[in-house]
Design a protein around this motif. Sequence first.
Motif, PDB file in Angstrom:
ATOM      1  N   GLY A  17       0.805  -1.210   0.000  1.00 51.14           N
ATOM      2  CA  GLY A  17       0.000   0.000   0.000  1.00 51.14           C
ATOM      3  C   GLY A  17       0.837   1.259   0.000  1.00 51.14           C
ATOM      4  O   GLY A  17       2.022   1.240   0.334  1.00 51.14           O
ATOM      5  N   LEU A  18       0.174   2.346  -0.366  1.00 51.79           N
ATOM      6  CA  LEU A  18       0.799   3.666  -0.360  1.00 51.79           C
ATOM      7  C   LEU A  18      -0.309   4.693  -0.148  1.00 51.79           C
ATOM      8  O   LEU A  18      -1.237   4.781  -0.955  1.00 51.79           O
ATOM      9  CB  LEU A  18       1.529   3.928  -1.691  1.00 51.79           C
ATOM     10  N   HIS A  19      -0.231   5.396   0.962  1.00 47.84           N
ATOM     11  CA  HIS A  19      -1.219   6.434   1.294  1.00 47.84           C
ATOM     12  C   HIS A  19      -2.655   5.893   1.286  1.00 47.84           C
ATOM     13  O   HIS A  19      -3.577   6.531   0.779  1.00 47.84           O
ATOM     14  CB  HIS A  19      -1.106   7.628   0.346  1.00 47.84           C
ATOM     15  N   GLY A  20      -2.832   4.680   1.832  1.00 45.54           N
ATOM     16  CA  GLY A  20      -4.160   4.107   1.960  1.00 45.54           C
ATOM     17  C   GLY A  20      -4.730   3.472   0.706  1.00 45.54           C
ATOM     18  O   GLY A  20      -5.908   3.128   0.664  1.00 45.54           O
ATOM     19  N   GLY A  94      -5.324  -5.052   4.662  1.00 49.52           N
ATOM     20  CA  GLY A  94      -3.913  -4.725   4.710  1.00 49.52           C
ATOM     21  C   GLY A  94      -3.325  -5.207   6.013  1.00 49.52           C
ATOM     22  O   GLY A  94      -3.904  -6.069   6.681  1.00 49.52           O
ATOM     23  N   PRO A  95      -2.177  -4.671   6.392  1.00 52.98           N
ATOM     24  CA  PRO A  95      -1.460  -5.173   7.558  1.00 52.98           C
ATOM     25  C   PRO A  95      -2.279  -5.270   8.848  1.00 52.98           C
ATOM     26  O   PRO A  95      -2.194  -6.291   9.536  1.00 52.98           O
ATOM     27  CB  PRO A  95      -0.307  -4.181   7.713  1.00 52.98           C
ATOM     28  N   ASP A 118       7.316   3.094  -4.848  1.00 55.22           N
ATOM     29  CA  ASP A 118       7.197   3.425  -3.435  1.00 55.22           C
ATOM     30  C   ASP A 118       6.062   2.669  -2.759  1.00 55.22           C
ATOM     31  O   ASP A 118       5.107   2.247  -3.406  1.00 55.22           O
ATOM     32  CB  ASP A 118       6.942   4.925  -3.266  1.00 55.22           C
ATOM     33  N   ALA A 119       6.169   2.542  -1.444  1.00 59.11           N
ATOM     34  CA  ALA A 119       5.120   1.941  -0.623  1.00 59.11           C
ATOM     35  C   ALA A 119       5.324   2.389   0.816  1.00 59.11           C
ATOM     36  O   ALA A 119       6.427   2.773   1.212  1.00 59.11           O
ATOM     37  CB  ALA A 119       5.170   0.424  -0.705  1.00 59.11           C
ATOM     38  N   ASP A 120       4.247   2.356   1.574  1.00 58.70           N
ATOM     39  CA  ASP A 120       4.362   2.588   3.012  1.00 58.70           C
ATOM     40  C   ASP A 120       3.748   1.428   3.806  1.00 58.70           C
ATOM     41  O   ASP A 120       3.709   1.452   5.023  1.00 58.70           O
ATOM     42  CB  ASP A 120       3.754   3.933   3.420  1.00 58.70           C
ATOM     43  N   ARG A 121       3.270   0.411   3.105  1.00 57.97           N
ATOM     44  CA  ARG A 121       2.760  -0.820   3.713  1.00 57.97           C
ATOM     45  C   ARG A 121       3.378  -1.988   2.959  1.00 57.97           C
ATOM     46  O   ARG A 121       3.440  -1.981   1.727  1.00 57.97           O
ATOM     47  CB  ARG A 121       1.232  -0.919   3.617  1.00 57.97           C
ATOM     48  N   TRP A 122       3.811  -2.998   3.724  1.00 53.84           N
ATOM     49  CA  TRP A 122       4.551  -4.115   3.145  1.00 53.84           C
ATOM     50  C   TRP A 122       3.948  -5.444   3.578  1.00 53.84           C
ATOM     51  O   TRP A 122       3.416  -5.562   4.685  1.00 53.84           O
ATOM     52  CB  TRP A 122       6.014  -4.056   3.594  1.00 53.84           C
ATOM     53  N   PHE A 123       4.072  -6.451   2.737  1.00 52.42           N
ATOM     54  CA  PHE A 123       3.643  -7.805   3.066  1.00 52.42           C
ATOM     55  C   PHE A 123       4.602  -8.383   4.097  1.00 52.42           C
ATOM     56  O   PHE A 123       5.817  -8.261   3.962  1.00 52.42           O
ATOM     57  CB  PHE A 123       3.643  -8.677   1.804  1.00 52.42           C
ATOM     58  N   LYS A 124       4.057  -9.016   5.123  1.00 46.29           N
ATOM     59  CA  LYS A 124       4.872  -9.639   6.173  1.00 46.29           C
ATOM     60  C   LYS A 124       4.902 -11.154   5.951  1.00 46.29           C
ATOM     61  O   LYS A 124       3.876 -11.825   6.116  1.00 46.29           O
ATOM     62  CB  LYS A 124       4.277  -9.356   7.548  1.00 46.29           C
TER      63      LYS A 124
END
Length: 135
Positions: A17-20, A94-95, A118-124
């Motif tokens: 994700g990026l900015h929701g 998401g996360p 770019d991203a601000d949320r990542w797969f864990k």
Amino acid sequence: MTDVRAICAIGLRGQLGLHGRMPWEGERGRAFREDVARFFEITRGHVLLAGPRTIASVPEFAKADRTVAVIHSSEAPAEVLARYPGRVVFIGGGPAVWDAYAPFIRHWDVTRLPYDGDADRWFKPEWLTAGGAGA
């Protein structure tokens, strides 16, 4: 027993994700279009549970052939899943959602898209091994 699954797409480095939003939202390449079509095909006839923002993005046509419901952080995942006995339930979001629901997810369907921005949320990756407890 509820069959709990997750379906998601990630970028080349695990971007979510990026900015929701999905960071590749608006991309018109074949892989992106096919991923969206595949999502709607796989979830057809089943239950889709996700947070308010994700559910708000589900188009009206998709609500006709699947059960779509909003989940909230104040709800216990086991109690939410118990509402759908014998159904296949896909957990979207998401996360924050997957942190809560990963212990119940028996199958992860992850598509890697050709996105490397770019991203601000990542797969864990640890979500993949947290599951299988069942509901």
